[in-house]
Design a protein around this motif. Sequence first.
Motif, PDB file in Angstrom:
ATOM      1  N   VAL A  39       0.875  -1.170   0.000  1.00 38.96           N
ATOM      2  CA  VAL A  39       0.000   0.000   0.000  1.00 38.96           C
ATOM      3  C   VAL A  39       0.915   1.223   0.000  1.00 38.96           C
ATOM      4  N   CYS A  40       1.245   1.680  -1.193  1.00 37.29           N
ATOM      5  CA  CYS A  40       2.087   2.869  -1.333  1.00 37.29           C
ATOM      6  C   CYS A  40       1.977   3.366  -2.769  1.00 37.29           C
ATOM      7  N   PRO A  41       2.215   4.652  -2.969  1.00 35.93           N
ATOM      8  CA  PRO A  41       2.123   5.199  -4.323  1.00 35.93           C
ATOM      9  C   PRO A  41       3.297   4.745  -5.201  1.00 35.93           C
ATOM     10  N   GLU A  42       3.074   4.793  -6.492  1.00 34.19           N
ATOM     11  CA  GLU A  42       4.106   4.426  -7.469  1.00 34.19           C
ATOM     12  C   GLU A  42       5.354   5.286  -7.313  1.00 34.19           C
ATOM     13  N   ASP A  43       5.145   6.563  -6.985  1.00 32.32           N
ATOM     14  CA  ASP A  43       6.262   7.500  -6.858  1.00 32.32           C
ATOM     15  C   ASP A  43       6.675   7.693  -5.390  1.00 32.32           C
ATOM     16  N   LEU A  44       6.629   6.627  -4.624  1.00 34.46           N
ATOM     17  CA  LEU A  44       6.958   6.654  -3.204  1.00 34.46           C
ATOM     18  C   LEU A  44       8.331   7.294  -2.966  1.00 34.46           C
ATOM     19  N   ASP A  45       8.373   8.228  -2.036  1.00 33.06           N
ATOM     20  CA  ASP A  45       9.616   8.836  -1.582  1.00 33.06           C
ATOM     21  C   ASP A  45       9.348   9.348  -0.169  1.00 33.06           C
ATOM     22  N   GLN A  46       9.578   8.485   0.833  1.00 34.60           N
ATOM     23  CA  GLN A  46       9.262   8.831   2.220  1.00 34.60           C
ATOM     24  C   GLN A  46      10.463   8.584   3.112  1.00 34.60           C
ATOM     25  N   CYS A  47      10.600   9.439   4.101  1.00 32.48           N
ATOM     26  CA  CYS A  47      11.659   9.276   5.094  1.00 32.48           C
ATOM     27  C   CYS A  47      11.414   8.028   5.939  1.00 32.48           C
ATOM     28  N   PHE A  48      12.476   7.475   6.422  1.00 33.25           N
ATOM     29  CA  PHE A  48      12.414   6.410   7.426  1.00 33.25           C
ATOM     30  C   PHE A  48      11.989   7.115   8.706  1.00 33.25           C
ATOM     31  N   SER A  49      10.769   6.875   9.147  1.00 33.87           N
ATOM     32  CA  SER A  49      10.152   7.675  10.207  1.00 33.87           C
ATOM     33  C   SER A  49      10.642   7.281  11.602  1.00 33.87           C
ATOM     34  N   VAL A  50      10.222   8.060  12.578  1.00 35.13           N
ATOM     35  CA  VAL A  50      10.516   7.764  13.979  1.00 35.13           C
ATOM     36  C   VAL A  50       9.896   6.414  14.349  1.00 35.13           C
ATOM     37  N   GLU A  51       8.672   6.148  13.858  1.00 39.68           N
ATOM     38  CA  GLU A  51       8.018   4.861  14.114  1.00 39.68           C
ATOM     39  C   GLU A  51       8.806   3.721  13.481  1.00 39.68           C
ATOM     40  N   ASP A  52       9.299   3.938  12.256  1.00 41.49           N
ATOM     41  CA  ASP A  52      10.127   2.926  11.589  1.00 41.49           C
ATOM     42  C   ASP A  52      11.369   2.631  12.428  1.00 41.49           C
ATOM     43  N   THR A  53      11.990   3.680  12.936  1.00 37.89           N
ATOM     44  CA  THR A  53      13.198   3.522  13.745  1.00 37.89           C
ATOM     45  C   THR A  53      12.901   2.719  15.013  1.00 37.89           C
ATOM     46  N   GLY A  54      11.773   3.015  15.652  1.00 30.02           N
ATOM     47  CA  GLY A  54      11.374   2.264  16.848  1.00 30.02           C
ATOM     48  C   GLY A  54      11.172   0.788  16.550  1.00 30.02           C
ATOM     49  N   LEU A  55      10.464   0.499  15.440  1.00 28.87           N
ATOM     50  CA  LEU A  55      10.267  -0.900  15.035  1.00 28.87           C
ATOM     51  C   LEU A  55      11.602  -1.577  14.734  1.00 28.87           C
ATOM     52  N   TYR A  56      12.465  -0.883  14.006  1.00 26.34           N
ATOM     53  CA  TYR A  56      13.771  -1.418  13.624  1.00 26.34           C
ATOM     54  C   TYR A  56      14.562  -1.852  14.866  1.00 26.34           C
ATOM     55  N   TYR A  57      14.648  -0.972  15.861  1.00 26.70           N
ATOM     56  CA  TYR A  57      15.395  -1.312  17.071  1.00 26.70           C
ATOM     57  C   TYR A  57      14.702  -2.408  17.885  1.00 26.70           C
ATOM     58  N   ASN A  58      13.368  -2.397  17.914  1.00 23.97           N
ATOM     59  CA  ASN A  58      12.632  -3.463  18.597  1.00 23.97           C
ATOM     60  C   ASN A  58      12.962  -4.812  17.954  1.00 23.97           C
ATOM     61  N   PHE A  59      12.902  -4.867  16.621  1.00 28.90           N
ATOM     62  CA  PHE A  59      13.192  -6.118  15.919  1.00 28.90           C
ATOM     63  C   PHE A  59      14.641  -6.540  16.133  1.00 28.90           C
ATOM     64  N   LEU A  60      15.581  -5.602  16.063  1.00 27.61           N
ATOM     65  CA  LEU A  60      16.989  -5.949  16.304  1.00 27.61           C
ATOM     66  C   LEU A  60      17.181  -6.566  17.688  1.00 27.61           C
ATOM     67  N   ASP A  61      16.532  -5.986  18.695  1.00 25.07           N
ATOM     68  CA  ASP A  61      16.637  -6.527  20.056  1.00 25.07           C
ATOM     69  C   ASP A  61      16.115  -7.955  20.130  1.00 25.07           C
ATOM     70  N   LYS A  62      14.984  -8.200  19.492  1.00 21.94           N
ATOM     71  CA  LYS A  62      14.373  -9.535  19.538  1.00 21.94           C
ATOM     72  C   LYS A  62      15.174 -10.551  18.731  1.00 21.94           C
ATOM     73  N   LEU A  63      15.985 -10.081  17.793  1.00 21.91           N
ATOM     74  CA  LEU A  63      16.777 -10.968  16.929  1.00 21.91           C
ATOM     75  C   LEU A  63      18.195 -11.186  17.462  1.00 21.91           C
ATOM     76  N   SER A  64      18.429 -10.853  18.706  1.00 22.31           N
ATOM     77  CA  SER A  64      19.791 -10.921  19.252  1.00 22.31           C
ATOM     78  C   SER A  64      20.384 -12.326  19.216  1.00 22.31           C
ATOM     79  N   SER A  65      19.553 -13.351  19.128  1.00 26.03           N
ATOM     80  CA  SER A  65      20.073 -14.725  19.089  1.00 26.03           C
ATOM     81  C   SER A  65      20.635 -15.109  17.712  1.00 26.03           C
ATOM     82  N   ILE A  66      20.394 -14.272  16.704  1.00 28.90           N
ATOM     83  CA  ILE A  66      20.977 -14.521  15.380  1.00 28.90           C
ATOM     84  C   ILE A  66      22.377 -13.910  15.390  1.00 28.90           C
ATOM     85  N   SER A  67      23.375 -14.729  15.161  1.00 35.79           N
ATOM     86  CA  SER A  67      24.757 -14.273  15.322  1.00 35.79           C
ATOM     87  C   SER A  67      25.215 -13.303  14.236  1.00 35.79           C
ATOM     88  N   SER A  68      24.729 -13.443  13.024  1.00 34.45           N
ATOM     89  CA  SER A  68      25.168 -12.581  11.935  1.00 34.45           C
ATOM     90  C   SER A  68      24.444 -11.233  11.990  1.00 34.45           C
TER      91      SER A  68
END
Length: 178
Positions: A39-68
């Motif tokens: 769900v996004c426009p063909e000409d999508l150009d959006q910043c990586f938002s504060v919410e995206d950053t929060g999700l990114y760090y949440n996922f990284l924390d939960k993935l700590s058991s993956i060594s790579s």
Amino acid sequence: MLLQPNDQWRWFMGEDKHLMLDLGADMLFSSPYLKKHLVCPEDLDQCFSVEDTGLYYNFLDKLSSISSSAQRVQTALNGVAVARFYKPLMPQSWFFEPQADYHQPELGELIALDTSAEWLTLMVVETSPSASVCISLSGNQLLSGSKRLPTFGAIKVMNDRIISLDSGNQQEEIRKVG
């Protein structure tokens, strides 16, 4: 090396119709997700938002058991892409065995689904009291005669199909992923 989000990160649609993330410094992240599933426009150009950053760090924390660290970053960015842009999905729980113990997963949690032939490892990217959207961390899996779930493929399942990967099970399943 873990990538640190900054205000230069931008989502856009690549020429091949895949969702892309410009990471600055001549680095691009190409997600496996095609425009027709988003769900996004063909000409999508959006910043990586504060919410995206929060999700990114949440996922990284939960993935700590993956060594790579590269696999952790790739999984986290794909999780953010699905959470942010993927079209709403209908549950496809019939591919998986119901579980006796109901489990309400947390955002970013690593879980398993039982296909009756094997367990698949997934990460929860969206959750509700009844169903969760997950991305597959297992290799390309055949779910039925014609339905495949590729690595990082998104699927919505009812929470009564989810198997919690406690620390013992999680280590064994992660070895299969990484």
